[in-house]
Design an enzyme around this catalytic site. Structure first.
Site, PDB file in Angstrom:
ATOM      1  N   HIS A  99       0.857  -1.194   0.000  1.00 59.60           N
ATOM      2  CA  HIS A  99       0.000   0.000   0.000  1.00 59.60           C
ATOM      3  C   HIS A  99       0.892   1.241   0.000  1.00 59.60           C
ATOM      4  O   HIS A  99       1.946   1.252   0.650  1.00 59.60           O
ATOM      5  CB  HIS A  99      -0.907  -0.019   1.233  1.00 59.60           C
ATOM      6  N   GLU A 148      -3.981   1.712  -7.307  1.00 56.68           N
ATOM      7  CA  GLU A 148      -4.404   2.832  -6.460  1.00 56.68           C
ATOM      8  C   GLU A 148      -3.513   4.044  -6.707  1.00 56.68           C
ATOM      9  O   GLU A 148      -2.440   4.165  -6.093  1.00 56.68           O
ATOM     10  CB  GLU A 148      -4.273   2.445  -4.982  1.00 56.68           C
TER      11      GLU A 148
HETATM   12  P1  PGA Z   1      -9.810   5.665   0.255  1.00 60.10           P
HETATM   13  O1  PGA Z   1      -8.575   4.681   0.497  1.00 60.10           O
HETATM   14  O2  PGA Z   1     -10.962   4.802  -0.192  1.00 60.10           O
HETATM   15  O3  PGA Z   1     -10.048   6.311   1.574  1.00 60.10           O
HETATM   16  O4  PGA Z   1      -9.412   6.607  -0.823  1.00 60.10           O
HETATM   17  C1  PGA Z   1      -8.305   3.615  -0.368  1.00 60.10           C
HETATM   18  C2  PGA Z   1      -7.046   2.913   0.088  1.00 60.10           C
HETATM   19  O5  PGA Z   1      -6.114   3.579   0.539  1.00 60.10           O
HETATM   20  O6  PGA Z   1      -6.956   1.677   0.014  1.00 60.10           O
END
Ligand code: PGA
Length: 223
Positions: A99, A148
């Site tokens: 992440h 992401e």
């Molecule tokens: P968010 O986070 O939905 O708050 O944008 C997603 C993540 O970091 O996995």
């Protein structure tokens, strides 16, 4: 119908009793809701609440458990680390690795992430490997990736579904072993379907919008 992952990443939020409340509301909803087989709900609570969630939701179909991190080392003298072996008995099926918050705040680099993936793999825990763009390296044993973009995380400004879909196509072309590419970053109940409706996106990773159980159930329903 493709399989759809709906992953709740609670990050470092919630006390044990807040998580208990969340699970109680979630369970109530599940009693009145038939979640179609192709939707797989994955909950990634913080470790302090893992046992509670395991105990309460173990028998629920379509619900699986994830950890938000895993030690890059085997069991042993690594103070503070939770190894794959430590997780035995908790029914953890998935581990989120890579992440962007781990990469940024905990300075995790490619070689650490590779070790984490290896450790998860050794204990039959599937990795949900987060990447920020299509150029990020992905270890060979990874079968699920979450795309992401950093600018979309927690910002209220998600990527466009079309762009996320293009990235998913490209990731699958570059890494034929991938069975699923998820999208994450400001997914909410209003936009979730715009992502899950795309041909090559196999689910969503949700941070902020998962913290309220009613909202999360709305997301599951609309996905
Ligand atoms: P968010 O986070 O939905 O708050 O944008 C997603 C993540 O970091 O996995």
């Amino acid at each position: 119908m493709k399989q759809l992952f709906i992953v709740a990443n609670f990050k470092s939020h919630k006390t044990r009793s807040q998580m208990e409340d969340w699970v109680n509301v979630f369970e109530k909803h599940l009693e009145n809701l038939t979640v179609p087989e192709e939707k797989k709900i994955v909950l990634a609570p913080n470790l302090a609440s893992l046992m509670l969630v395991t105990d309460k939701l173990l028998d629920k179909e379509n619900v699986a458990l994830a950890v938000q991190d895993i030690s890059p080392f085997p069991a042993g003298a690594y103070t503070g680390a939770i190894s794959g072996e430590n997780l035995e008995g908790f029914h953890v099926a998935y581990a989120i690795v890579g992440h962007s918050e781990r990469r940024e705040y905990f300075h995790e680099d490619e070689s650490t992430l590779r070790q984490k993936v290896e450790q998860a793999h050794a204990f039959k825990i599937k990795t949900i490997y987060c990447v920020q763009d299509k150029m990020t390296n992905i270890p060979d044993t990874v079968s699920i990736v979450a795309y992401e973009p950093i600018s979309a995380i927690g910002s209220g400004h998600p990527d466009t579904p079309e762009n996320a879909d293009e990235i998913a196509v490209s990731l699958k072309q570059q890494h034929p072993q991938l069975t699923a590419v998820l999208y994450g970053g400001s997914v909410d109940k209003e936009n979730v379907h715009t992502f899950t409706a795309m041909d090559h996106i196999d689910g969503v990773l949700i941070g902020g919008a998962s913290l309220d159980a009613d909202t999360f159930i709305d997301i599951v329903t609309r996905a």
